[in-house]
Scaffold this active site. Structure first.
Site, mmCIF file in Angstrom:
data_model
loop_
_atom_site.group_PDB
_atom_site.id
_atom_site.type_symbol
_atom_site.label_atom_id
_atom_site.label_comp_id
_atom_site.label_asym_id
_atom_site.label_seq_id
_atom_site.Cartn_x
_atom_site.Cartn_y
_atom_site.Cartn_z
ATOM 1 N N GLY A 1 -13.717 78.148 33.687
ATOM 2 C CA GLY A 1 -13.300 76.755 33.711
ATOM 3 C C GLY A 1 -14.142 75.956 34.688
ATOM 4 N N ASP B 1 -11.407 69.257 26.247
ATOM 5 C CA ASP B 1 -12.245 69.043 27.431
ATOM 6 C C ASP B 1 -12.562 67.563 27.636
ATOM 7 O OD1 ASP B 1 -12.327 71.603 28.319
ATOM 8 O OD2 ASP B 1 -14.398 72.006 27.765
ATOM 9 N N GLU C 1 -12.118 72.853 21.864
ATOM 10 C CA GLU C 1 -13.018 72.217 22.824
ATOM 11 C C GLU C 1 -12.758 70.733 23.035
ATOM 12 O OE1 GLU C 1 -14.789 73.812 25.420
ATOM 13 O OE2 GLU C 1 -15.281 74.999 23.654
ATOM 14 N N THR D 1 -14.184 81.946 28.758
ATOM 15 C CA THR D 1 -15.572 81.745 28.359
ATOM 16 C C THR D 1 -16.286 83.067 28.587
ATOM 17 O OG1 THR D 1 -15.436 79.394 28.914
ATOM 18 C CG2 THR D 1 -17.624 80.340 28.971
ATOM 19 N N GLU E 1 -13.312 77.664 24.657
ATOM 20 C CA GLU E 1 -12.514 76.935 25.642
ATOM 21 C C GLU E 1 -11.329 77.756 26.104
ATOM 22 O OE1 GLU E 1 -9.757 74.849 26.765
ATOM 23 O OE2 GLU E 1 -11.099 74.247 28.367
ATOM 24 N N SER F 1 -18.128 72.422 32.195
ATOM 25 C CA SER F 1 -18.542 72.947 33.495
ATOM 26 C C SER F 1 -19.464 74.152 33.366
ATOM 27 C CB SER F 1 -17.314 73.357 34.321
ATOM 28 O OG SER F 1 -16.560 72.231 34.683
ATOM 29 N N ARG G 1 -23.194 72.486 22.174
ATOM 30 C CA ARG G 1 -21.817 72.078 22.458
ATOM 31 C C ARG G 1 -21.148 71.566 21.180
ATOM 32 N NH1 ARG G 1 -17.550 72.923 25.766
ATOM 33 N NH2 ARG G 1 -16.782 71.074 26.870
ATOM 34 N N THR H 1 -18.472 79.755 24.684
ATOM 35 C CA THR H 1 -17.027 79.571 24.856
ATOM 36 C C THR H 1 -16.346 79.119 23.580
ATOM 37 O OG1 THR H 1 -15.377 78.460 26.256
ATOM 38 C CG2 THR H 1 -17.249 77.145 25.530
#
Length: 590
Positions: free
Chosen positions: A497, A451, A448, A411, A431, A476, A122, A429
């Site tokens: 999403g 988020d 990102e 994504t 985003e 998610s 991430r 992704t």
């Protein structure tokens, strides 16, 4: 026990406003076949039947990427090797969804050891980011796209480091050779798909704000067209650097410097990313979140993703109800699924965030007694009138406010099984569609950081998913591997999403409870309920359930629900693969 406070309905209103943007609409026509391999796969998809194989399989969002992965697997590569080739090509041919400028979560089941683990790739917030990042001069949250477009929303990308980490741990093929297909396509050109052309045209104004993105996606002032040959020599040069010197080159040196200069120099909306932030990035190995369901074990990604926990909660709440007897056309079955999802999303909004920064009650949220107490709320004849977060066990008391972060469905998902018994599920992704709309070194940078919750507190109560230096935003994404007797039985995941969670849970229910093959399961019309409004897929057989669901007390909206599910089932007869008809992906196997 947890103490909670916050205003009900806020996450729903924020997310529903975001949903109205619909940055990635469905694509009814697929990309033309690239070779006999992809042609056969597209024929199976069009016929509504799964692709079958005995040795290996790859299911991804674009035929170019599927063929790149298939060539690696056919040559004896592992699922990790194939993932590197697939992701390199996806970043070229499907740049709006994922790429080197983004992040990913990877779930891995090892065929030799039998162990399942996850890698967290991430994106991370810059060290200089803080609670006011997405607030205006009056202390109010920015409008979504005012925050997205430009450098402010860009986090440190994780995908290149994840690719290298996975290959180092589980790869067998030569690293440099895994980029050959992507380099060739970038230099010689690829055919622009209907989907890419449609999305560029729809987002032309925002893409046109960055001179580099404008020159690539809008040559001569016009959006690239379906069927056009598109070349990206800068991307090829970046891949050659990575192939020859490793993914670390994205985080130090020339490429890192170019990324930072792009982010900090973004006109009108500069960001805070630094070369130090880039150099400090790390991929984290985490334990999977696994929940029992109908004699299976459903394993997914834990925090900072909410995917594994929320899918696990939905299935856990449903486990005592006989969905198989009800069937997929039953409004009662969908009442249970919808309200189980609402209960899980209430917990998600209150408790789930980066567990390196806030204590997340991971065990408490999926503990059997807790889920039994929550499932008891479903034992009624009508929809729940109100839904509140529960009180899972913590090791100490906490007081969190509800999060209002929004997520948009842009994504991609990769499912791979190799000839060594390894299974890989990875959701990847940048985003929002086209991310921050900033392009550098041939690829787009993520947005990102949006988020995170734009607010750090609500009524004096902190939000778990608030912006903090070095923190990873909640996601998610729900890459999932379902085990049966310790062996992989289903590899699945989707873009979409926050609806990803519902798409994945539905597909698991369809396959396990309703006995559908993987193609039937991913094709099954969507009904998704996160916050009280039941989204019913327009133009599908699910529309027949609209009135019965209203009669049960739900608000119902008919809309496009554009998943991108890619699933592989493993059984005694071999492998079967399915690709979502709503997008351009295919499954290829041998």
């Amino acid at each position: 026990m947890a103490v909670w406070a916050g205003a009900a309905g806020l996450p729903a209103r924020a997310q529903e406003a975001a949903d109205a943007v619909v940055p990635e609409a469905a694509t009814e026509t697929g990309q033309q076949a690239i070779s006999g391999m992809s042609a056969a796969a597209q024929e199976a998809k069009a016929a509504g039947v799964p692709v079958t194989a005995q040795d290996w399989m790859v299911a991804v969002a674009n035929p170019y990427a599927a063929e790149a992965g298939a060539r690696v697997l056919a040559a004896g590569g592992t699922a990790a090797d194939a993932m590197v080739a697939v992701q390199a090509v996806l970043g070229l041919v499907e740049p709006q969804s994922s790429g080197l400028g983004g992040g990913a979560f990877l779930l891995w089941h090892d065929g030799e050891s039998g162990e399942t683990t996850t890698l967290d790739g991430r994106e991370k917030a810059p060290l200089s980011a803080g609670p006011t990042l997405f607030l205006d001069q009056d202390g109010q949250p920015l409008k979504f796209f005012d925050a997205v477009v430009g450098g402010r929303s860009v986090g440190v990308p994780g995908t290149p480091a994840l690719m290298q980490t996975a290959h180092a741990r589980w790869g067998r093929s030569d690293w440099a050779g895994l980029f050959s297909d992507a380099i060739r396509l970038a230099e010689e050109g690829f055919i622009v798909s209907p989907r890419l052309a449609m999305l560029v045209a729809a987002d032309a104004e925002r893409l046109g704000r960055d001179p580099v993105a404008r020159s690539y996606f809008l040559p001569d002032g016009h959006p690239v067209a379906e069927g056009q040959l598109l070349r990206n020599p800068e991307y090829a040069a970046t891949l050659r650097t990575i192939a020859g010197q490793g993914a670390r080159q994205v985080y130090v040196g020339r490429i890192a410097k170019a990324i930072v200069e792009k982010v900090q120099g973004a006109e009108g909306n500069p960001g805070r990313l630094s070369e130090l932030d880039m150099s400090l990035y790390d991929v984290i190995e985490r334990a999977p979140v696994c929940v029992p369901y109908r004699g299976h074990e459903v394993c997914g990604m834990g925090p900072p993703s909410s995917g594994g926990l929320t899918v696990g909660q939905i299935l856990g709440l449903l486990s005592d109800f006989d969905l198989a007897e009800m069937g997929p056309e039953s409004a009662e079955a969908w009442r249970l699924i919808g309200d189980a999802s609402r209960l899980a999303f209430a917990d998600r909004g209150r408790y789930m965030a980066d567990s390196d920064f806030v204590p997340v009650p991971v065990k408490g949220l999926v503990e059997a007694d807790y889920m039994a107490r929550r499932a008891a709320l479903l034992r009624r004849d009508t929809a729940l009138s109100e839904v509140e977060p529960g009180e899972p066990e913590f090791d100490h008391a906490l007081n969190w406010a509800d999060d209002d972060a929004i997520e948009l469905p842009s994504t991609s998902h990769i499912s791979i099984v190799d000839s060594y018994g390894n299974a890989l599920s990875m959701t990847t992704t940048i985003e929002n569609a086209f991310g921050s709309r900033l392009m550098v070194a041939g690829f787009l940078l993520n947005n990102e950081l949006t988020d995170f919750s734009f607010r750090s507190h609500r009524d004096g109560v902190p939000v778990a998913n608030r912006v903090e230096p070095g923190k990873r935003p909640r996601s998610s994404m729900a890459p999932t591997i379902v085990l049966k007797d310790g062996e992989p039985a289903l590899v699945v995941g989707s873009p979409g999403g926050s609806r990803i969670i519902g798409y994945v849970a539905k597909t698991i229910v369809a396959h396990i409870d309703w006995g559908m093959d993987v193609q039937q399961a991913v094709t099954l019309p969507h009904l998704v309920n996160r916050f009280g409004t039941y989204d019913v897929e327009e133009g599908s057989a699910a529309a027949a359930l609209g009135e019965p669901l209203k009669a049960l007390g739900f608000n119902v909206e008919t809309r496009a629900l554009n998943s991108g599910l890619h699933a592989i089932a493993l059984g005694e007869d071999g492998l079967t693969g399915g690709a979502d008809p709503r997008r351009e992906g295919i499954a290829i196997g041998e």
